[in-house]
Design an enzyme around this catalytic site. Structure first.
Site, mmCIF file in Angstrom:
data_model
loop_
_atom_site.group_PDB
_atom_site.id
_atom_site.type_symbol
_atom_site.label_atom_id
_atom_site.label_comp_id
_atom_site.label_asym_id
_atom_site.label_seq_id
_atom_site.Cartn_x
_atom_site.Cartn_y
_atom_site.Cartn_z
ATOM 1 C CB SER A 168 39.147 46.854 24.268
ATOM 2 O OG SER A 168 39.992 48.099 24.380
ATOM 3 C CG ASP A 171 43.040 45.844 31.732
ATOM 4 O OD1 ASP A 171 43.089 47.291 31.329
ATOM 5 O OD2 ASP A 171 42.318 45.160 31.094
ATOM 6 C CG HIS A 203 40.754 47.676 29.068
ATOM 7 N ND1 HIS A 203 41.738 47.061 28.684
ATOM 8 C CD2 HIS A 203 40.307 48.263 27.760
ATOM 9 C CE1 HIS A 203 41.888 46.769 27.427
ATOM 10 N NE2 HIS A 203 40.947 47.653 26.670
#
Length: 348
Positions: A40, A316, A319
């Site tokens: 991600s 978040d 990340h």
């Protein structure tokens, strides 16, 4: 790395970033093509059509990105976006999902949120594209487009993988099969053995200029602090396991640099501390910028976000913000967190 060396490293990083911020733009593409693999941290939309919890094609993700929500796990650009800019590309490298056949001549991003080195990693998240599958996608793309091997040998390759093998496998609760079978050293060895196989496949397919990003201090992410850190501090058990993996990854880089024509490098994402970013005005490292619902790690859809995003490390609960991605990309491209080469040396 001892504390003094860590401080010095990130002070240099801050200086590099400050210089880069006022440096003239690169003119001309420095490498014919750029291929991106990973999880991600590097994903820019490959998960959007998957049945997975690991997709972020909704606001507030992309709130500061010129195209809005695209599937990037940040408020704005991710690390490969900035590296592409530094290497002189006019446009971001597009995701493999939905890209044209001809795009394989210029570059593709195969990264997938929740992707891991081990196939079973992130089964709890739903569909995802493992590193093995990403390499297979690359093979399919370059064969279909008939990209010459001579061209592929000049391309840049960046890979960021491994975090999910700890976050969504080894340290999951209840304990996974991997946790029951392996101690941390054995587990790291199993990961590196698989990584070696996939890197060898990429080498055979022409990859020569390769930057391998180590795992960051994931034991200090808000998600892990809240669960394994007791809500009060970093989970040192997690960070110690990551150190073992990173040490073996550095040795893997050395091994590949013994191959003809290979220029592999290791990018250190672990050594910096939250307080080291204060020199850049990035002062909030203990919580996310966006609203995250209890027990979750991703931003709540259309939830409130902090107005001063350049002060936050975390977008978040896992990340990082665009400002951190920019710092890291500049430091990897120009030095000093990449060794034995920085990325600018790989493309030149």
């Amino acid at each position: 790395m001892v504390e003094g060396e860590s401080k010095a490293l990130w002070i240099i990083l801050a200086t590099v970033f400050a210089v880069a911020a006022v440096a003239p733009a690169v003119h001309g593409q420095q490498t014919p093509c750029y291929f991106v693999f990973g999880d991600s941290v590097f994903d820019n939309g490959n998960n959007n059509a998957l049945n997975t919890k690991a997709k972020v094609n909704y606001l507030p993700y992309g709130i500061d990105y010129f195209q809005g929500p695209t599937g990037r796990f940040s408020n704005g650009r991710n690390i490969p976006d900035v590296i592409a800019e530094l290497a002189g590309f006019n446009n971001p490298i597009p995701p493999f999902a939905g890209a044209s056949q001809a795009q394989a001549n210029i570059g593709l991003n195969y990264a997938s949120g929740a992707g891991g080195i081990r196939e079973e990693t992130s089964e709890n998240m739903g569909e995802r594209i493992s590193l093995r599958q990403q390499v297979n996608n690359h093979f399919s793309a370059i064969i279909t487009a008939a990209v010459p091997l001579s061209r592929l040998r000049q391309c840049l390759y960046t890979i960021n993988i491994g975090s999910n093998d700890y976050l969504n496998n080894y340290f999951l609760s209840p304990p996974t099969l991997a946790r029951r079978l392996f101690n941390p050293d054995q587990y790291a060895r199993s990961l590196i053995s698989l990584y070696r196989i996939y890197l060898t496949q990429l080498y055979v397919l022409g990859a020569r200029n390769v930057a391998l990003f180590g795992i960051g201090k994931i034991g200090c992410t808000p998600r892990i602090v809240a669960t394994l850190g007791g809500g009060t501090g970093c989970a040192e058990e997690v960070n110690q396991a990551v150190i073992i993996f990173n040490t073996k990854l550095k040795a893997l880089v050395t091994d590949f640099n013994n191959k003809p024509g290979a220029m592999f490098t290791y990018v250190d994402l672990f050594s910096g501390n939250a307080e080291d970013f204060a020199a850049l005005g990035i002062t909030v490292g203990d919580r996310s910028c966006c609203t995250v619902n209890p027990g979750e790690e991703l931003c709540a859809a259309n939830g409130p976000v902090c107005p001063d995003r350049n002060k936050f490390i975390f977008w978040d609960n896992v990340h990082t913000t665009e400002v951190i991605n920019t710092v890291v990309a500049n430091a990897a491209f120009n030095g000093p967190i990449a060794s034995p080469f920085n990325i600018s040396q790989l493309v030149n």
